[in-house]
Design an enzyme around this catalytic site. Structure first.
Site, PDB file in Angstrom:
ATOM      1  N   HIS A  54       0.849  -1.196   0.000  1.00 35.85           N
ATOM      2  CA  HIS A  54       0.000   0.000   0.000  1.00 35.85           C
ATOM      3  C   HIS A  54       0.880   1.239   0.000  1.00 35.85           C
ATOM      4  CE1 HIS A  54       0.813  -0.522   4.271  1.00 35.85           C
ATOM      5  NE2 HIS A  54       0.303   0.647   4.560  1.00 35.85           N
ATOM      6  N   HIS A  56       1.434   3.889   2.003  1.00 36.49           N
ATOM      7  CA  HIS A  56       1.948   4.658   3.142  1.00 36.49           C
ATOM      8  C   HIS A  56       3.482   4.761   3.108  1.00 36.49           C
ATOM      9  CE1 HIS A  56      -1.952   4.029   5.639  1.00 36.49           C
ATOM     10  NE2 HIS A  56      -2.019   5.092   4.860  1.00 36.49           N
ATOM     11  N   ASP A  58       5.830   4.782   5.236  1.00 41.35           N
ATOM     12  CA  ASP A  58       6.714   3.862   5.966  1.00 41.35           C
ATOM     13  C   ASP A  58       6.878   2.522   5.243  1.00 41.35           C
ATOM     14  OD1 ASP A  58       3.939   3.534   6.775  1.00 41.35           O
ATOM     15  OD2 ASP A  58       4.640   2.116   8.293  1.00 41.35           O
ATOM     16  N   HIS A  59       6.191   2.357   4.109  1.00 40.05           N
ATOM     17  CA  HIS A  59       6.315   1.112   3.331  1.00 40.05           C
ATOM     18  C   HIS A  59       6.992   1.338   1.978  1.00 40.05           C
ATOM     19  CE1 HIS A  59       3.672  -1.272   6.043  1.00 40.05           C
ATOM     20  NE2 HIS A  59       3.384  -0.030   6.402  1.00 40.05           N
ATOM     21  N   HIS A 113      -7.464  -1.164   5.491  1.00 38.83           N
ATOM     22  CA  HIS A 113      -6.456  -0.233   6.029  1.00 38.83           C
ATOM     23  C   HIS A 113      -6.370   0.972   5.090  1.00 38.83           C
ATOM     24  CE1 HIS A 113      -2.837   1.214   7.953  1.00 38.83           C
ATOM     25  NE2 HIS A 113      -2.136   1.089   6.844  1.00 38.83           N
ATOM     26  N   ASP A 130      -0.091  -3.890   6.139  1.00 34.28           N
ATOM     27  CA  ASP A 130      -0.789  -3.400   7.335  1.00 34.28           C
ATOM     28  C   ASP A 130      -2.237  -3.894   7.385  1.00 34.28           C
ATOM     29  OD1 ASP A 130       1.537  -2.139   7.922  1.00 34.28           O
ATOM     30  OD2 ASP A 130       0.782  -0.096   7.700  1.00 34.28           O
ATOM     31  N   HIS A 169       4.401  -4.709  10.529  1.00 34.79           N
ATOM     32  CA  HIS A 169       4.883  -4.044  11.751  1.00 34.79           C
ATOM     33  C   HIS A 169       4.942  -5.036  12.896  1.00 34.79           C
ATOM     34  CE1 HIS A 169       4.493   0.279  10.610  1.00 34.79           C
ATOM     35  NE2 HIS A 169       3.571  -0.180   9.779  1.00 34.79           N
TER      36      HIS A 169
HETATM   37 FE    FE Z   1       2.605   0.885   8.145  1.00 38.63          FE
HETATM   38 ZN    ZN Z   2      -0.022   1.596   6.520  1.00 38.37          ZN
END
Ligand code: FE
Ligand code: ZN
Length: 254
Positions: A54, A56, A58-59, A113, A130, A169
């Site tokens: 996805h 985001h 942080d990915h 998510h 996530d 995570h």
């Molecule tokens: Fe994340």
């Molecule tokens: Zn995420």
């Protein structure tokens, strides 16, 4: 096939998937380039592919840096994220196949998510980003409770019990503390906590069977889980999606 979990900042995991016969590799959700490049070098493989679950940050944060270091990298994401992942160059939809050397994986569309979240299923290995966590699930940033519930129950739960779950995570210990509050009568939760302690806090990968035993979000039909939802809501819940929605609400502030 060999899979190497890589711990990154912000408690993220990314994963290197290696095709042993061709020595080609893909990385799922590269939070940081440096540890990925170190793992690629250490294993003597050729990085050909990035698999995004996805959009985001942080990915996908360090994809650009990987592209500078490895030419012709295939960067794959869900077609719905085309405008949100500018580094991507290949777009997939539900049921599509992705290839790493001689390995084939299937894309499973799992909105909830985010509206464009996907999982990647290689043999008995599922990369959930996530969507599904150890003993938990992702927050509902863009999807409805019904969408996320259906993603978990209709798309992921039917897979084989022995499917290994590689999540995005490391939240498992906190998720299990919440699970204990939901289901104090479930002895498997404490067992899982003890196991994680023995593994120095690392709980990836888990299995679908273990998630079915300890993850309250996959246990909405259990009497104790339903009773928790009714107690915290202060009124009867009519269906499993409402149980799920109440669990998610409670976990948000846990
Ligand atoms: Fe994340
Ligand atoms: Zn995420």
């Amino acid at each position: 096939m060999k899979i190497i979990p890589i711990s990154c900042s912000f408690d993220n995991y990314c994963y290197l998937i290696i095709c042993l016969s061709s020595k080609k590799a893909a990385v799922v959700d590269p939070t940081e380039a440096y540890p990925v490049m170190a793992a690629v070098e250490e294993n003597g493989v050729q990085l050909t592919t990035v698999l995004c679950t996805h959009h985001h940050q942080d990915h996908i944060g360090d994809i650009g840096e990987l592209q500078q270091n490895y030419v012709d990298l295939d960067v794959i994401c869900y077609h719905g994220d085309k405008d949100r992942i500018s580094t991507a160059n290949k777009y997939v939809k539900d049921g599509d196949l992705v290839e790493i050397g001689d390995l084939q994986g299937r894309v499973i569309f799992t909105p909830g998510h985010t509206s464009s979240s996907i999982c990647y299923h290689f043999q008995n290995h599922l990369f959930t980003g996530d969507t599904l966590f150890g003993a938990g699930c992702g927050r509902l940033f863009e999807g409805t409770p019904e969408q996320m519930y259906n993603s978990l129950v209709e798309k992921i739960e039917p897979l084989a019990d022995e499917t290994k779950i590689y999540f995005g995570h490391e939240y498992t210990v906190k998720n299990l503390a919440f699970a204990q509050q939901v289901e104090p009568g479930n002895a498997n939760i404490q067992k899982r906590l003890d196991l994680i302690k023995r593994n120095n806090g690392v709980s990836t990968p888990s299995t679908l069977e273990l998630e079915k035993e300890t993850n309250p979000f996959l246990r909405c039909s259990e009497d104790e889980v339903k009773a928790f939802a009714e107690r915290s809501r202060g009124e009867a819940v009519n269906d499993l999606v409402e149980v799920f929605a109440e669990l998610r609400r409670q976990r948000n502030t846990f």
